[in-house]
Design a protein around this motif. Structure first.
Motif, PDB file in Angstrom:
ATOM      1  N   VAL A 145       0.957  -1.383   0.258  1.00 17.29           N
ATOM      2  CA  VAL A 145       0.352  -0.035  -0.415  1.00 17.29           C
ATOM      3  C   VAL A 145       0.722   1.347  -0.189  1.00 17.29           C
ATOM      4  O   VAL A 145       0.405   2.288  -0.589  1.00 17.29           O
ATOM      5  N   TRP A 146       1.871   1.160   0.233  1.00 14.15           N
ATOM      6  CA  TRP A 146       2.950   2.765   0.311  1.00 14.15           C
ATOM      7  C   TRP A 146       3.071   2.713  -1.084  1.00 14.15           C
ATOM      8  O   TRP A 146       4.114   3.715  -0.936  1.00 14.15           O
ATOM      9  N   LYS A 147       3.691   1.992  -1.798  1.00 14.23           N
ATOM     10  CA  LYS A 147       3.999   2.395  -2.987  1.00 14.23           C
ATOM     11  C   LYS A 147       2.704   2.360  -4.429  1.00 14.23           C
ATOM     12  O   LYS A 147       1.548   2.113  -3.664  1.00 14.23           O
ATOM     13  N   PRO A 148       3.193   2.955  -5.635  1.00 13.88           N
ATOM     14  CA  PRO A 148       2.076   2.759  -6.427  1.00 13.88           C
ATOM     15  C   PRO A 148       1.264   1.839  -6.740  1.00 13.88           C
ATOM     16  O   PRO A 148       1.980   0.762  -7.027  1.00 13.88           O
ATOM     17  N   LEU A 149      -0.114   2.045  -6.299  1.00 14.35           N
ATOM     18  CA  LEU A 149      -0.916   0.540  -6.692  1.00 14.35           C
ATOM     19  C   LEU A 149      -1.071   0.156  -8.188  1.00 14.35           C
ATOM     20  O   LEU A 149      -0.560   0.787  -8.532  1.00 14.35           O
ATOM     21  N   PRO A 150      -0.767  -1.744  -8.138  1.00 13.49           N
ATOM     22  CA  PRO A 150      -0.820  -1.709  -9.242  1.00 13.49           C
ATOM     23  C   PRO A 150      -2.921  -2.078  -9.727  1.00 13.49           C
ATOM     24  O   PRO A 150      -2.933  -2.764 -10.059  1.00 13.49           O
ATOM     25  N   VAL A 151      -3.099  -1.008  -9.530  1.00 13.52           N
ATOM     26  CA  VAL A 151      -4.761  -0.550  -9.925  1.00 13.52           C
ATOM     27  C   VAL A 151      -4.561   0.558 -10.952  1.00 13.52           C
ATOM     28  O   VAL A 151      -3.806   1.151 -10.972  1.00 13.52           O
ATOM     29  N   ALA A 152      -5.890   0.388 -11.872  1.00 12.33           N
ATOM     30  CA  ALA A 152      -5.837   1.533 -12.790  1.00 12.33           C
ATOM     31  C   ALA A 152      -6.514   2.525 -12.256  1.00 12.33           C
ATOM     32  O   ALA A 152      -7.228   2.315 -11.298  1.00 12.33           O
ATOM     33  N   ASP A 153      -5.812   3.585 -12.722  1.00 10.24           N
ATOM     34  CA  ASP A 153      -6.634   5.245 -12.539  1.00 10.24           C
ATOM     35  C   ASP A 153      -8.606   4.928 -12.599  1.00 10.24           C
ATOM     36  O   ASP A 153      -8.882   4.249 -13.530  1.00 10.24           O
ATOM     37  N   ALA A 154      -9.452   5.816 -11.768  1.00 10.43           N
ATOM     38  CA  ALA A 154     -10.658   5.876 -11.348  1.00 10.43           C
ATOM     39  C   ALA A 154     -11.407   5.145 -11.479  1.00 10.43           C
ATOM     40  O   ALA A 154     -12.122   4.427 -12.327  1.00 10.43           O
ATOM     41  N   VAL A 155     -10.923   3.874 -10.900  1.00 12.18           N
ATOM     42  CA  VAL A 155     -11.387   2.634 -11.382  1.00 12.18           C
ATOM     43  C   VAL A 155     -12.771   1.604 -10.052  1.00 12.18           C
ATOM     44  O   VAL A 155     -13.769   0.756  -9.639  1.00 12.18           O
ATOM     45  N   ALA A 156     -12.143   2.355  -8.918  1.00  7.76           N
ATOM     46  CA  ALA A 156     -13.023   1.948  -7.213  1.00  7.76           C
ATOM     47  C   ALA A 156     -14.281   3.362  -7.090  1.00  7.76           C
ATOM     48  O   ALA A 156     -14.204   4.378  -7.162  1.00  7.76           O
ATOM     49  N   ASP A 157     -15.451   1.682  -7.173  1.00  6.28           N
ATOM     50  CA  ASP A 157     -16.355   2.760  -6.560  1.00  6.28           C
ATOM     51  C   ASP A 157     -16.186   2.905  -5.014  1.00  6.28           C
ATOM     52  O   ASP A 157     -16.552   4.518  -4.336  1.00  6.28           O
ATOM     53  N   VAL A 158     -15.572   1.984  -4.062  1.00  3.26           N
ATOM     54  CA  VAL A 158     -15.291   2.183  -2.731  1.00  3.26           C
ATOM     55  C   VAL A 158     -13.840   1.630  -2.669  1.00  3.26           C
ATOM     56  O   VAL A 158     -13.747   0.783  -3.033  1.00  3.26           O
ATOM     57  N   VAL A 159     -13.061   2.368  -2.229  1.00  2.00           N
ATOM     58  CA  VAL A 159     -12.213   1.659  -1.204  1.00  2.00           C
ATOM     59  C   VAL A 159     -12.169   1.870   0.265  1.00  2.00           C
ATOM     60  O   VAL A 159     -12.256   2.878   0.660  1.00  2.00           O
ATOM     61  N   MET A 160     -11.908   0.628   0.566  1.00  3.96           N
ATOM     62  CA  MET A 160     -11.972   0.145   2.137  1.00  3.96           C
ATOM     63  C   MET A 160     -10.757   0.153   2.759  1.00  3.96           C
ATOM     64  O   MET A 160      -9.828  -0.915   2.332  1.00  3.96           O
ATOM     65  N   ASN A 161     -10.701   0.561   3.934  1.00  5.61           N
ATOM     66  CA  ASN A 161      -9.260   0.716   4.713  1.00  5.61           C
ATOM     67  C   ASN A 161      -9.249   0.329   5.233  1.00  5.61           C
ATOM     68  O   ASN A 161      -9.904   0.734   6.855  1.00  5.61           O
ATOM     69  N   VAL A 162      -9.122  -1.240   6.330  1.00  5.10           N
ATOM     70  CA  VAL A 162      -9.898  -2.192   7.852  1.00  5.10           C
ATOM     71  C   VAL A 162      -8.486  -1.970   8.311  1.00  5.10           C
ATOM     72  O   VAL A 162      -8.273  -3.198   8.194  1.00  5.10           O
ATOM     73  N   PHE A 163      -8.067  -1.469   9.370  1.00  8.48           N
ATOM     74  CA  PHE A 163      -6.834  -1.664  10.187  1.00  8.48           C
ATOM     75  C   PHE A 163      -5.602  -1.127   9.705  1.00  8.48           C
ATOM     76  O   PHE A 163      -4.542  -2.698   9.491  1.00  8.48           O
ATOM     77  N   ALA A 164      -5.389  -0.589   8.668  1.00  6.86           N
ATOM     78  CA  ALA A 164      -3.837  -1.589   7.438  1.00  6.86           C
ATOM     79  C   ALA A 164      -4.303   0.015   7.333  1.00  6.86           C
ATOM     80  O   ALA A 164      -4.039   1.177   7.540  1.00  6.86           O
ATOM     81  N   PRO A 165      -2.679   0.406   6.918  1.00  6.35           N
ATOM     82  CA  PRO A 165      -2.059   1.447   6.658  1.00  6.35           C
ATOM     83  C   PRO A 165      -2.485   2.800   5.300  1.00  6.35           C
ATOM     84  O   PRO A 165      -3.427   2.034   4.108  1.00  6.35           O
ATOM     85  N   ARG A 166      -2.441   3.644   5.326  1.00  7.19           N
ATOM     86  CA  ARG A 166      -3.369   4.939   4.276  1.00  7.19           C
ATOM     87  C   ARG A 166      -2.328   5.158   2.958  1.00  7.19           C
ATOM     88  O   ARG A 166      -1.678   6.193   3.849  1.00  7.19           O
ATOM     89  N   GLY A 168      -3.388   7.883   0.606  1.00  7.39           N
ATOM     90  CA  GLY A 168      -4.688   8.550   0.151  1.00  7.39           C
ATOM     91  C   GLY A 168      -3.684   9.496  -1.104  1.00  7.39           C
ATOM     92  O   GLY A 168      -5.257   9.093  -1.921  1.00  7.39           O
ATOM     93  N   ALA A 169      -2.860   9.309  -1.603  1.00  6.62           N
ATOM     94  CA  ALA A 169      -2.688   9.834  -2.967  1.00  6.62           C
ATOM     95  C   ALA A 169      -3.250   9.139  -3.480  1.00  6.62           C
ATOM     96  O   ALA A 169      -3.780   8.955  -4.433  1.00  6.62           O
ATOM     97  N   GLU A 170      -2.152   7.698  -3.408  1.00  4.32           N
ATOM     98  CA  GLU A 170      -3.129   6.740  -4.647  1.00  4.32           C
ATOM     99  C   GLU A 170      -4.445   6.045  -4.363  1.00  4.32           C
ATOM    100  O   GLU A 170      -5.275   5.491  -5.091  1.00  4.32           O
ATOM    101  N   PHE A 171      -5.026   6.165  -3.483  1.00  5.76           N
ATOM    102  CA  PHE A 171      -6.719   5.932  -2.793  1.00  5.76           C
ATOM    103  C   PHE A 171      -7.446   6.469  -4.052  1.00  5.76           C
ATOM    104  O   PHE A 171      -8.594   6.301  -4.677  1.00  5.76           O
ATOM    105  N   ALA A 172      -7.166   8.164  -3.520  1.00  7.18           N
ATOM    106  CA  ALA A 172      -7.567   9.357  -4.682  1.00  7.18           C
ATOM    107  C   ALA A 172      -8.091   8.868  -6.550  1.00  7.18           C
ATOM    108  O   ALA A 172      -9.070   9.372  -7.144  1.00  7.18           O
ATOM    109  N   ARG A 173      -6.038   8.947  -6.632  1.00  2.71           N
ATOM    110  CA  ARG A 173      -5.727   7.806  -8.061  1.00  2.71           C
ATOM    111  C   ARG A 173      -7.289   7.339  -8.274  1.00  2.71           C
ATOM    112  O   ARG A 173      -7.565   6.835  -9.784  1.00  2.71           O
ATOM    113  N   ILE A 174      -7.132   6.017  -7.921  1.00  4.13           N
ATOM    114  CA  ILE A 174      -7.579   5.068  -7.895  1.00  4.13           C
ATOM    115  C   ILE A 174      -9.291   4.957  -7.891  1.00  4.13           C
ATOM    116  O   ILE A 174     -10.002   4.134  -8.508  1.00  4.13           O
TER     117      ILE A 174
END
Length: 284
Positions: A145-166, A168-174
């Motif tokens: 999660v600390w690195k650029p995520l191997p997930v394409a741009d603008a694909v997630a309707d919801v990003v969940m983060n449960v007891f995990a590192p965050r 923010g920049a990558e969450f916004a991108r995906i």
């Protein structure tokens, strides 16, 4: 399930799109990643060493504790929240679980949103092995999660983060425009009185501030407290201690000796903060 999520992934090396073939997952530039027999793919690059990944023992403890239903009220609250923020007109919504662990919460959400597809990732391959089998509509992969995520741009309707590192920049991108980020963190009295009695790591007072700092560009739009009492056996206590951060920092034999002194049943509090965030670009 990789076949159903590969369109949403990108190569961790060159960020090109990925496709699934007989020889594994590959991008157009020839970077290839093997698919494990459990059905997941590792998208860590050579320089990404999972030094803080959960061990097999930690993952097994988490799986057993969650399977016993102790955190079921939290899973229900999370599923209800995801179901609320996804508009009913959304076709094939995508839920990304960042730091998914065994996929327990991913599965609960997918049960509640029957049209959704789940992307579950964690840095621990031991956890991802279980996440890959957590639900028929989840695809799992190993990623940091600390690195650029191997997930394409603008694909997630919801990003969940449960007891995990965050990240923010990558969450916004995906996230898609209008998407939501749902973050679950332990509250200050979580696992009391066990924290005091066993000398476990506690939630520090700066936790909320650190969450906000890690999510710059996001605004909290809703929050609920999820708090309930649990009745734990000595074995349950050992599991909840063994699955959390104290497993890294406390002497196992000493903790085991302390837990053996407990009565057969031990009350404990589960206390969480469940927050919904929207990115500022989507807020009028």
């Amino acid at each position: 399930m990789l076949a159903d999520i590969v369109e949403h992934l990108r190569c961790p090396v060159c960020h090109d799109g990925l496709r699934l073939g007989a020889e594994g997952v590959r991008c157009g530039r020839g970077h290839a990643f093997d698919v494990a027999r459990q059905g997941y793919v590792s998208l860590l690059t050579g320089s990404q060493a999972p030094g803080t990944a959960d061990s097999p023992a930690m993952v097994a403890a988490r799986a057993d504790f969650l399977a016993a239903g102790h955190y079921a009220p939290l899973a229900r609250a999370l599923a209800e929240t995801v179901g609320t923020v996804i508009p009913p007109t959304t076709e094939r919504p995508v839920v990304v679980d960042a730091g998914a662990g065994t996929g327990y919460y991913t599965a609960a959400v997918l049960d509640a949103v029957p049209t959704a597809t789940g992307l579950a990732f964690d840095i621990s391959k031991h956890a991802v092995k279980r996440a890959a089998r957590a639900h028929e509509r989840v695809g799992a992969f190993v990623a940091d999660v600390w690195k650029p995520l191997p997930v394409a741009d603008a694909v997630a309707d919801v990003v969940m983060n449960v007891f995990a590192p965050r990240n923010g920049a990558e969450f916004a991108r995906i996230m898609r425009p209008g998407g939501h980020l749902i973050v679950v963190t332990p509250a200050g009295d979580h696992l009391s009185p066990l924290v005091r009695e066993l000398g476990l790591l506690s939630v520090d007072e700066a936790k909320e501030h650190r969450v906000a700092e890690s999510l710059r560009g996001f605004a909290e739009t809703d929050r609920r407290e999820v708090r309930f009492e649990m009745e734990l056996t000595r074995e349950d206590v050992a599991l909840v201690v063994g699955m959390g951060p104290s497993a890294w920092h406390k002497d196992h034999d000493h903790l085991t000796h302390q837990i053996r002194k407990f009565p057969e049943w031990r009350p404990a509090i589960a206390s969480f903060r469940l927050s919904v965030f929207a990115h500022s670009r989507a807020i009028p």
